[in-house]
Scaffold this motif. Structure first.
Motif, PDB file in Angstrom:
ATOM      1  N   GLU A 395       0.776  -1.148   0.010  1.00 23.47           N
ATOM      2  CA  GLU A 395      -0.079  -0.039   0.086  1.00 23.47           C
ATOM      3  C   GLU A 395       0.893   1.283  -0.015  1.00 23.47           C
ATOM      4  OE1 GLU A 395      -2.675  -0.541   3.220  1.00 23.47           O
ATOM      5  OE2 GLU A 395      -4.381  -1.126   1.869  1.00 23.47           O
ATOM      6  N   THR A 396       2.218   1.313   0.713  1.00 22.26           N
ATOM      7  CA  THR A 396       2.985   2.482   0.591  1.00 22.26           C
ATOM      8  C   THR A 396       3.062   2.530  -0.900  1.00 22.26           C
ATOM      9  OG1 THR A 396       3.839   2.134   2.831  1.00 22.26           O
ATOM     10  CG2 THR A 396       5.146   3.321   1.362  1.00 22.26           C
ATOM     11  N   LEU A 397       3.594   1.727  -1.596  1.00 26.51           N
ATOM     12  CA  LEU A 397       4.159   1.758  -3.012  1.00 26.51           C
ATOM     13  C   LEU A 397       2.992   2.184  -3.726  1.00 26.51           C
ATOM     14  CD1 LEU A 397       6.745  -1.112  -3.693  1.00 26.51           C
ATOM     15  CD2 LEU A 397       7.147   1.359  -3.202  1.00 26.51           C
ATOM     16  N   ILE A 398       1.690   1.777  -3.564  1.00 24.51           N
ATOM     17  CA  ILE A 398       0.430   2.047  -4.143  1.00 24.51           C
ATOM     18  C   ILE A 398       0.285   3.869  -4.170  1.00 24.51           C
ATOM     19  CG2 ILE A 398      -1.985   1.920  -4.330  1.00 24.51           C
ATOM     20  CD1 ILE A 398      -1.544  -0.797  -3.612  1.00 24.51           C
ATOM     21  N   SER A 399       0.615   4.148  -2.844  1.00 28.55           N
ATOM     22  CA  SER A 399       0.197   5.434  -2.596  1.00 28.55           C
ATOM     23  C   SER A 399       1.175   6.282  -3.456  1.00 28.55           C
ATOM     24  CB  SER A 399       0.188   5.854  -1.077  1.00 28.55           C
ATOM     25  OG  SER A 399      -0.659   5.181  -0.472  1.00 28.55           O
ATOM     26  N   GLU A 400       2.383   5.851  -3.452  1.00 28.39           N
ATOM     27  CA  GLU A 400       3.426   6.528  -4.147  1.00 28.39           C
ATOM     28  C   GLU A 400       2.951   6.660  -5.722  1.00 28.39           C
ATOM     29  OE1 GLU A 400       8.286   6.991  -4.695  1.00 28.39           O
ATOM     30  OE2 GLU A 400       7.490   5.088  -3.800  1.00 28.39           O
ATOM     31  N   ALA A 401       2.620   5.605  -6.155  1.00 28.51           N
ATOM     32  CA  ALA A 401       2.376   5.538  -7.654  1.00 28.51           C
ATOM     33  C   ALA A 401       1.294   6.480  -8.041  1.00 28.51           C
ATOM     34  CB  ALA A 401       2.117   4.382  -8.204  1.00 28.51           C
ATOM     35  N   VAL A 402       0.177   6.522  -7.297  1.00 28.66           N
ATOM     36  CA  VAL A 402      -0.796   7.518  -7.215  1.00 28.66           C
ATOM     37  C   VAL A 402      -0.615   8.810  -7.189  1.00 28.66           C
ATOM     38  CG1 VAL A 402      -3.017   8.070  -6.122  1.00 28.66           C
ATOM     39  CG2 VAL A 402      -2.714   5.568  -6.516  1.00 28.66           C
ATOM     40  N   SER A 403       0.328   9.179  -6.374  1.00 28.27           N
ATOM     41  CA  SER A 403       0.619  10.578  -6.117  1.00 28.27           C
ATOM     42  C   SER A 403       1.684  10.956  -7.140  1.00 28.27           C
ATOM     43  CB  SER A 403       1.487  10.735  -4.756  1.00 28.27           C
ATOM     44  OG  SER A 403       2.810  10.010  -4.909  1.00 28.27           O
ATOM     45  N   ARG A 404       2.310  10.114  -7.883  1.00 26.71           N
ATOM     46  CA  ARG A 404       3.004  10.525  -8.918  1.00 26.71           C
ATOM     47  C   ARG A 404       2.283  10.324 -10.444  1.00 26.71           C
ATOM     48  NH1 ARG A 404       8.701  10.612  -8.308  1.00 26.71           N
ATOM     49  NH2 ARG A 404       9.181  10.076  -6.248  1.00 26.71           N
ATOM     50  N   GLU A 405       0.809  10.115 -10.132  1.00 23.46           N
ATOM     51  CA  GLU A 405      -0.022   9.954 -11.299  1.00 23.46           C
ATOM     52  C   GLU A 405       0.337   8.948 -12.496  1.00 23.46           C
ATOM     53  OE1 GLU A 405      -0.287  14.026 -13.076  1.00 23.46           O
ATOM     54  OE2 GLU A 405      -1.394  14.784 -11.528  1.00 23.46           O
ATOM     55  N   ILE A 406       0.777   7.679 -11.754  1.00 24.01           N
ATOM     56  CA  ILE A 406       1.170   6.518 -12.725  1.00 24.01           C
ATOM     57  C   ILE A 406      -0.410   5.723 -12.479  1.00 24.01           C
ATOM     58  CG2 ILE A 406       2.485   4.520 -12.814  1.00 24.01           C
ATOM     59  CD1 ILE A 406       3.798   7.267 -12.830  1.00 24.01           C
ATOM     60  N   ARG A 407      -0.515   5.176 -13.860  1.00 28.66           N
ATOM     61  CA  ARG A 407      -1.781   4.595 -13.900  1.00 28.66           C
ATOM     62  C   ARG A 407      -1.495   3.027 -14.305  1.00 28.66           C
ATOM     63  NH1 ARG A 407      -5.840   7.421 -17.541  1.00 28.66           N
ATOM     64  NH2 ARG A 407      -3.935   8.251 -18.573  1.00 28.66           N
ATOM     65  N   VAL A 408      -1.900   2.119 -13.662  1.00 27.54           N
ATOM     66  CA  VAL A 408      -1.464   0.661 -13.939  1.00 27.54           C
ATOM     67  C   VAL A 408      -2.584   0.093 -14.730  1.00 27.54           C
ATOM     68  CG1 VAL A 408      -1.533  -1.712 -12.904  1.00 27.54           C
ATOM     69  CG2 VAL A 408      -0.615   0.109 -11.656  1.00 27.54           C
ATOM     70  N   VAL A 409      -2.257  -0.439 -16.040  1.00 31.11           N
ATOM     71  CA  VAL A 409      -3.336  -0.801 -17.026  1.00 31.11           C
ATOM     72  C   VAL A 409      -3.075  -2.273 -17.175  1.00 31.11           C
ATOM     73  CG1 VAL A 409      -3.374   1.540 -17.987  1.00 31.11           C
ATOM     74  CG2 VAL A 409      -1.736  -0.268 -18.820  1.00 31.11           C
ATOM     75  N   ALA A 410      -2.515  -3.055 -16.247  1.00 29.32           N
ATOM     76  CA  ALA A 410      -2.246  -4.364 -16.539  1.00 29.32           C
ATOM     77  C   ALA A 410      -2.908  -5.279 -15.330  1.00 29.32           C
ATOM     78  CB  ALA A 410      -0.767  -4.945 -16.480  1.00 29.32           C
ATOM     79  N   SER A 411      -3.769  -6.274 -16.024  1.00 34.91           N
ATOM     80  CA  SER A 411      -4.640  -6.998 -15.272  1.00 34.91           C
ATOM     81  C   SER A 411      -3.892  -8.004 -14.130  1.00 34.91           C
ATOM     82  CB  SER A 411      -5.513  -8.037 -16.164  1.00 34.91           C
ATOM     83  OG  SER A 411      -6.442  -7.104 -17.057  1.00 34.91           O
TER      84      SER A 411
END
Length: 520
Positions: A395-411
């Protein structure tokens, strides 16, 4: 022979053409990319665990000849200082940044003459001052080439041009992504009776980095036919790299054999590093390792760059044992400077079944500076922590990705996250993640909502389970599995009337045939 002024105009015409963008390298990626993908605000791109592989190949820049340099003494130190000052003035003169036509060249001539550039040519050994000036202008290759065109005019006035100056100018034309101009400069040198191996090597290098393999080979063949120039080991090393970059391994090995059989040449460190890099690019691990072992047993010993190549190769093939042994040999160098190798090692651990991989990855991650953030590595680590059941770290890395506006598009990444929450029984956390994923534009799938329904059903939180239908409705239609989850939850809770209602709805929507029987 064309008149000097007319010929200069021809050269300027070549340079003023719109430069052709360098085509992508034909080399394949060193190993398959994971199915993880990310998208940022700038667009979509695949994850690459080898994002610095091209940069690694560029580091095998083969010097054609040792450039002439100013000797070290008090007088030449003053000359060097004047060259440095002149270069700084040129780089900071905004109106001279993109020269292309006659008027601009006139302005440049006036600028150089006002700063006594001509006297510099006379006061230093032939070519040395100007080669150093061009070297200091390499960050602005278009400007540097135009300065060289001014230098040619001085040659018409008696200040002779030397081959090293042409070699440097040809290389700078290549940096400006103008291989046509590089060829014209080479031809101009020939018209003036100036030709050297270094000039051939520079033109080969330009063609190589422009992925013009046939032209690079043609230059080598021209050199072989030139009675006044002789190919050096640097020339053969360039030819090896030309074939290596194009993964023409058969031809590369023919050239390598010619080097070994040549009476006056022998392979040097650059030769072996180039061959190892070629085998690495072509996924030929056995030959890569065989070449390294030849170096160990022979007179040319591996250097730190050789070992970094081997480390990268072992990481690509996920040979963790050999990777770790090689890492120990270059550990301090890699930790301080070659962070791309740390990322490649992390990728190897992620793909491995090493029981201690999380600890090892976290240890490597400590050496990667904050400014070296890579979105694909962040997502890869999210998947790793999900697979290991480490919810907090994930969840720490998820928060970092969201804050950097990274979008995951892989199932695949999303399924790993869902599985982690499910196995940990963290339905509330899953619920929060779904809201974050919806907001951040991450890849949504029915499994997000179905898993949440299952987890609520296991807790007999049937009201909350039914509420998930409303959350899912804007994104996905209900399927047979949606109703089965609800049926089993109501049956387990002993609420058979609701369960029978679900069966009726399944028949209504065509998910059950009349003869089918549900078994709870």
């Amino acid at each position: 022979m064309a008149k000097p002024n007319h010929h200069l105009r021809l050269l300027r015409g070549c340079f003023s053409r719109k430069p052709r963008l360098l085509p992508p390298s034909p080399a394949r990626l060193p190993f398959r990319r994971p199915d993880t993908a990310i998208r940022s605000t700038a667009g979509t791109r695949r994850l690459s665990t080898s994002d610095d592989h091209n940069d690694l190949r560029e580091r095998i820049m083969l010097l054609s000849e040792k450039p002439i340099a100013l000797p070290t003494n008090a007088e030449t130190e003053e000359t060097r200082s004047l060259i440095s000052s002149l270069a700084d003035d040129l780089l900071t003169a905004g109106h001279l940044s993109n020269l292309a036509d006659d008027d601009d060249l006139t302005d440049l001539a006036a600028f150089l003459e006002s700063r006594s550039a001509v006297s510099l040519l006379h006061s230093s050994p032939p070519g040395s001052a100007f080669v150093e000036l061009l070297s200091r202008l390499k960050t602005r290759p278009r400007l540097a080439v135009q300065v060289f065109l001014w230098r040619l005019k001085q040659a018409n006035s008696g200040v002779q041009v030397v081959p090293e100056e042409y070699a440097k100018a040809i290389s700078l034309a290549g940096r400006a992504k103008n291989s046509g101009l590089a060829r014209d400069l080479f031809t101009d040198g020939g018209r003036r009776g100036i030709r050297s191996t270094s000039m051939y090597n520079s033109l080969m290098t330009v063609y190589m980095y422009s992925s013009l393999t046939r032209k690079a080979v043609a230059v080598f063949e021209d050199l072989q036919r030139d009675k006044n120039c002789i190919p050096t080991i640097s020339t053969y090393n360039l030819l090896l790299q030309v074939f290596g970059r194009s993964m023409l391994i058969g031809k590369l090995e023919i050239v390598l054999k010619q080097i070994h059989e040549h009476p006056l040449l022998s392979p040097n460190l650059t030769t072996y590093n180039t061959v190892i890099a070629a085998y690495l690019t072509a996924w030929m691990w056995d030959r890569m390792e065989m070449t390294y072992e030849q170096m160990i047993a022979g007179d040319v010993k591996p250097d730190i760059f050789t070992r970094c190549l081997m480390l990268r190769g072992y990481a690509y093939v996920c040979d963790i044992t050999k990777m770790e042994k090689m890492y120990e040999l270059v550990k301090s160098h890699v930790n301080e400077r070659v962070w791309s190798l740390l990322r490649v090692m992390i990728c190897a651990y992620c793909k491995s079944s090493d029981k201690d991989r999380v600890r090892k990855i976290e240890e490597l991650s400590k050496h990667i500076p904050e400014g070296e953030y890579k979105p694909w590595l962040n997502i890869l680590m999210i998947r790793l922590y999900a697979q290991e059941g480490l919810v907090d770290a994930m969840e720490t890395l998820i928060s970092e990705a969201v804050s950097r506006e990274i979008r995951v598009v892989a199932s695949g990444v999303m399924r790993s996250i869902i599985s982690n929450y499910f196995h940990c029984g963290a339905v509330d956390r899953l619920s929060r993640f779904i809201k974050v994923a919806e907001y951040a534009g991450w890849k949504l799938c029915r499994s997000l909502y179905h898993t949440k329904m299952v987890m609520y059903g296991q807790r007999n939180q049937l009201v909350e389970m039914h509420g998930v239908l409303g959350e899912m409705e804007p994104w996905f239609d209900r399927t047979k599995r949606t109703f089965l989850i609800m049926y089993k939850a109501y049956s387990k809770a002993g609420r058979m009337s609701e369960a029978e209602t679900i069966i009726g709805m399944m028949w209504k929507y065509g998910f059950l045939a009349s003869e089918e029987v549900l078994i709870s």
